[in-house]
Motif scaffolding. Structure first.
Motif, PDB file in Angstrom:
ATOM      1  N   LYS A 143       0.826  -1.202   0.000  1.00  0.00           N
ATOM      2  CA  LYS A 143       0.000   0.000   0.000  1.00  0.00           C
ATOM      3  C   LYS A 143       0.864   1.257   0.000  1.00  0.00           C
ATOM      4  CE  LYS A 143      -4.000  -2.122   2.272  1.00  0.00           C
ATOM      5  NZ  LYS A 143      -4.896  -2.132   3.459  1.00  0.00           N
ATOM      6  N   ASN A 144       0.284   2.320  -0.574  1.00  0.00           N
ATOM      7  CA  ASN A 144       0.966   3.612  -0.632  1.00  0.00           C
ATOM      8  C   ASN A 144       0.838   4.283   0.731  1.00  0.00           C
ATOM      9  OD1 ASN A 144       1.732   6.301  -1.031  1.00  0.00           O
ATOM     10  ND2 ASN A 144       0.882   6.378  -3.109  1.00  0.00           N
ATOM     11  N   LEU A 147      -0.077   8.033   0.790  1.00  0.00           N
ATOM     12  CA  LEU A 147      -1.483   8.291   0.475  1.00  0.00           C
ATOM     13  C   LEU A 147      -2.363   7.958   1.681  1.00  0.00           C
ATOM     14  CD1 LEU A 147      -3.848   8.981  -1.337  1.00  0.00           C
ATOM     15  CD2 LEU A 147      -3.643   6.736  -2.410  1.00  0.00           C
ATOM     16  N   GLN A 396      -6.025  -2.883  -2.074  1.00  0.00           N
ATOM     17  CA  GLN A 396      -5.562  -1.508  -2.174  1.00  0.00           C
ATOM     18  C   GLN A 396      -5.886  -0.735  -0.900  1.00  0.00           C
ATOM     19  OE1 GLN A 396      -7.660  -0.466  -5.905  1.00  0.00           O
ATOM     20  NE2 GLN A 396      -5.654   0.037  -6.724  1.00  0.00           N
ATOM     21  N   ASP A 397      -5.268   0.432  -0.759  1.00  0.00           N
ATOM     22  CA  ASP A 397      -5.626   1.294   0.357  1.00  0.00           C
ATOM     23  C   ASP A 397      -7.059   1.784   0.166  1.00  0.00           C
ATOM     24  OD1 ASP A 397      -5.527   4.281  -0.845  1.00  0.00           O
ATOM     25  OD2 ASP A 397      -3.929   3.097  -1.752  1.00  0.00           O
ATOM     26  N   SER A 400      -7.766   4.761  -2.505  1.00  0.00           N
ATOM     27  CA  SER A 400      -7.662   4.356  -3.916  1.00  0.00           C
ATOM     28  C   SER A 400      -8.802   3.440  -4.315  1.00  0.00           C
ATOM     29  CB  SER A 400      -6.318   3.655  -4.168  1.00  0.00           C
ATOM     30  OG  SER A 400      -5.239   4.513  -3.909  1.00  0.00           O
ATOM     31  N   SER A 401      -9.120   2.472  -3.459  1.00  0.00           N
ATOM     32  CA  SER A 401     -10.149   1.498  -3.822  1.00  0.00           C
ATOM     33  C   SER A 401     -11.498   2.164  -4.024  1.00  0.00           C
ATOM     34  CB  SER A 401     -10.247   0.415  -2.735  1.00  0.00           C
ATOM     35  OG  SER A 401     -10.696   0.968  -1.508  1.00  0.00           O
ATOM     36  N   LEU A 404     -11.413   4.697  -7.335  1.00  0.00           N
ATOM     37  CA  LEU A 404     -11.385   4.003  -8.619  1.00  0.00           C
ATOM     38  C   LEU A 404     -12.694   3.268  -8.913  1.00  0.00           C
ATOM     39  CD1 LEU A 404      -7.764   2.540  -8.512  1.00  0.00           C
ATOM     40  CD2 LEU A 404      -8.575   4.509  -9.832  1.00  0.00           C
ATOM     41  N   CYS A 450      -6.823  13.615  -4.773  1.00  0.00           N
ATOM     42  CA  CYS A 450      -6.731  12.772  -5.970  1.00  0.00           C
ATOM     43  C   CYS A 450      -5.664  13.314  -6.925  1.00  0.00           C
ATOM     44  CB  CYS A 450      -8.078  12.711  -6.682  1.00  0.00           C
ATOM     45  SG  CYS A 450      -9.312  11.684  -5.876  1.00  0.00           S
ATOM     46  N   HIS A 453      -2.037  12.619  -5.856  1.00  0.00           N
ATOM     47  CA  HIS A 453      -1.544  11.248  -5.994  1.00  0.00           C
ATOM     48  C   HIS A 453      -1.868  10.629  -7.350  1.00  0.00           C
ATOM     49  CE1 HIS A 453      -0.131  10.661  -1.834  1.00  0.00           C
ATOM     50  NE2 HIS A 453      -1.104  11.495  -1.512  1.00  0.00           N
ATOM     51  N   LEU A 455      -4.686  10.188  -9.049  1.00  0.00           N
ATOM     52  CA  LEU A 455      -5.872   9.349  -9.172  1.00  0.00           C
ATOM     53  C   LEU A 455      -6.981  10.117  -9.893  1.00  0.00           C
ATOM     54  CD1 LEU A 455      -5.964   7.799  -5.593  1.00  0.00           C
ATOM     55  CD2 LEU A 455      -5.465   6.575  -7.710  1.00  0.00           C
ATOM     56  N   TYR A 457     -10.494  11.708 -10.700  1.00  0.00           N
ATOM     57  CA  TYR A 457     -11.688  12.147  -9.975  1.00  0.00           C
ATOM     58  C   TYR A 457     -12.746  12.381 -11.044  1.00  0.00           C
ATOM     59  CZ  TYR A 457     -14.647  14.843  -6.756  1.00  0.00           C
ATOM     60  OH  TYR A 457     -15.689  15.299  -5.981  1.00  0.00           O
TER      61      TYR A 457
END
Length: 490
Positions: A143-144, A147, A396-397, A400-401, A404, A450, A453, A455, A457
């Motif tokens: 895991k990150n 984050l 995932q953390d 993130s989970s 996404l 987001c 890191h 990701l 949005y």
């Protein structure tokens, strides 16, 4: 490796009014494997808290991750290791929620799903078996960590800003909307009679009331609006059982799985929809390779538009709720409270509309309203998930989970009302216990994290979101066809 831990306090961790969270499930509990009956949760907590000293073990992530089976479940919360195997069947959120998180760091999941974590300390303390070894990181190594830390800092900031405090007036106005619409429907029938035009009009009013009631039901499943937990539970079963005709326990057990493992196949019941549909990239290929063809999945997008969306509430959800209430395994947990509240939903309709339509006509009215409500609910609930990433477990953390697997629909007064604020699904899934009237306030901070890191949005117009459901189903159908016709039977 061992260390000594001194107990804290006198074992009375919560207010007397908060102690019945799991006490109802104690009376008929089976004896433990050793043959000695388990004590009620409060007695267990008090007994263990009364010990002068308690030995705690140190564990590595490698050791913890091995305890991820239904008969052997460990969780890590804030670096503390808990053995929840014996508690799983008594967990108010359902045993599968714990099973899905077994062998993992559940710190962010735990914090997200419990409105008041202090209450559940009563049940956590007897389950404590150790801590992470000092050299172990706070989370699993895949895991990150940065984050995770940034998200936890964001949550602390939002708590400081009181973003998790519910506005009582907001929810009572929403409840008043539902009650007024139902009362208006009855007044119209009482005054004008039960002709076809009147029936169509009141069906429309009742449909709006039922759809808005479902959004309120969604709130009641997550929030602690009142300071006294018994009033929160009463409000929940009133809205879910009396206003909607669903089992509150069934709703919680199913919906919490969806939140804990959003779009994780097959852990999320909202995407494990076989044999009716195949969704995502994995389930269609699995069905295709195994030559599974319960329906012609090539045309599943058409089935969804014409049949699936219309039957989602009156058939799929309704029958699943009834099955759960009368399932032998669940009898102790659902009877008699859920059955009584669900029965009150039908009794209320028979009392108010029975004199005008008769028993059979009232049943037809109930299911006509559910039929009209169903496409509304189906499109609103599926628009933020079916088009997004659907995967098998990737551990995932939390941030993130959820980001996404969800997307937002553009905010407007109509969109907020029409979707019950389920247009802001990213914020809702990150913070399930946050009242919906605060989603738009925290959205800029979530979007900023987001961006930091890398990701996505995703925020889209509502009509595009509806269309994306159909496009996603067509894409999954194409994957099924390729696997079905390209692979020999196994």
């Amino acid at each position: 490796m061992m260390f000594e831990e001194k107990p804290e306090g006198n074992g009375s961790l919560v207010d007397e009014n908060q102690l019945d969270l799991g006490a109802k499930h104690q009376a008929n509990r089976k004896p433990a494997a050793s043959g000695r009956a388990k004590l009620p949760a409060r007695q267990e907590a008090n007994a263990k808290c009364g010990l002068p000293r308690k030995s705690i073990s140190m564990y590595t992530w490698q050791e913890i991750q091995r305890h991820n089976q239904e008969t052997d479940q460990w969780l890590v919360i804030n670096r503390k290791v808990y053995d929840v195997t014996g508690w799983a069947d008594r967990h108010p959120g359902g045993r599968l929620v714990l099973n899905h998180c077994a062998g993992e760091d559940a710190t962010d999941v735990f914090r997200a799903m419990h409105p008041d974590p202090d209450i559940v300390q009563l049940y956590l303390k007897p389950l404590l078996i150790g801590e992470l070894a000092p050299k172990e990181p706070n989370q699993e190594r895949n895991k990150n960590s940065q984050l995770v830390e940034d998200f936890q800092e964001l949550r602390r900031t939002l708590e400081t800003l009181n973003m998790f405090n519910a506005n009582l007036g907001f929810f009572f106005l929403h409840l008043a909307q539902v009650l007024i619409l139902e009362a208006l429907a009855w007044v119209i029938v009482w005054h004008f009679g039960s002709g076809w035009l009147i029936t169509i009009l009141i069906s429309f009013l009742l449909t709006v009331a039922q759809a808005q009631g479902l959004f309120l039901q969604h709130d009641m499943g997550h929030l602690s609006i009142f300071k006294k937990s018994k009033w929160n539970r009463l409000m929940q079963v009133f809205v879910i059982g009396h206003l909607k005709g669903f089992s509150a326990k069934w709703w919680n057990n199913r919906h919490f799985q969806h939140h804990v493992k959003t779009n994780i196949y097959p852990k999320d019941p909202d995407v494990d929809v076989g044999p009716f549909f195949v969704v995502g990239d994995l389930q269609p290929v699995k069905y295709g390779k195994n030559k599974v063809k319960h329906i012609n999945y090539e045309k599943q997008h058409l089935y969804f538009c014409t049949v699936g969306a219309a039957l989602f509430v009156p058939v799929y959800l309704n029958l699943d709720s009834i099955r759960a209430m009368y399932c032998r395994r669940s009898w102790e947990h659902f009877f008699p409270q859920d059955i009584a509240w669900v029965s009150s939903f039908y009794i209320r309709y028979f009392i108010t509309f029975g004199p005008f339509y008769g028993i059979f006509g009232t049943l037809v009215l109930i299911y006509l309203v559910k039929l009209l409500e169903s496409p509304w609910v189906a499109y609103v609930t599926q628009m933020s998930h079916i088009p997004m990433k659907i995967s098998i477990e990737e551990k995932q953390d939390w941030f993130s989970s959820q980001v996404l697997a969800t997307c937002n629909v553009e905010q407007s007064f109509f969109n907020d009302w029409f979707t019950g604020h389920l247009n802001l699904q990213i914020e809702h899934h990150l913070f399930p216990t946050m009242p919906r009237h605060n989603y738009h306030k925290v959205a800029p901070l979530v979007k900023s994290l987001c961006a930091k890191h890398g990701l996505p949005y995703v925020n889209k117009p509502i009509l595009k979101a509806f269309g994306d459901i159909i496009r996603a189903l067509k894409k999954s159908a194409a994957l099924w066809m390729d696997a079905y016709y390209s692979h020999p039977e196994t």
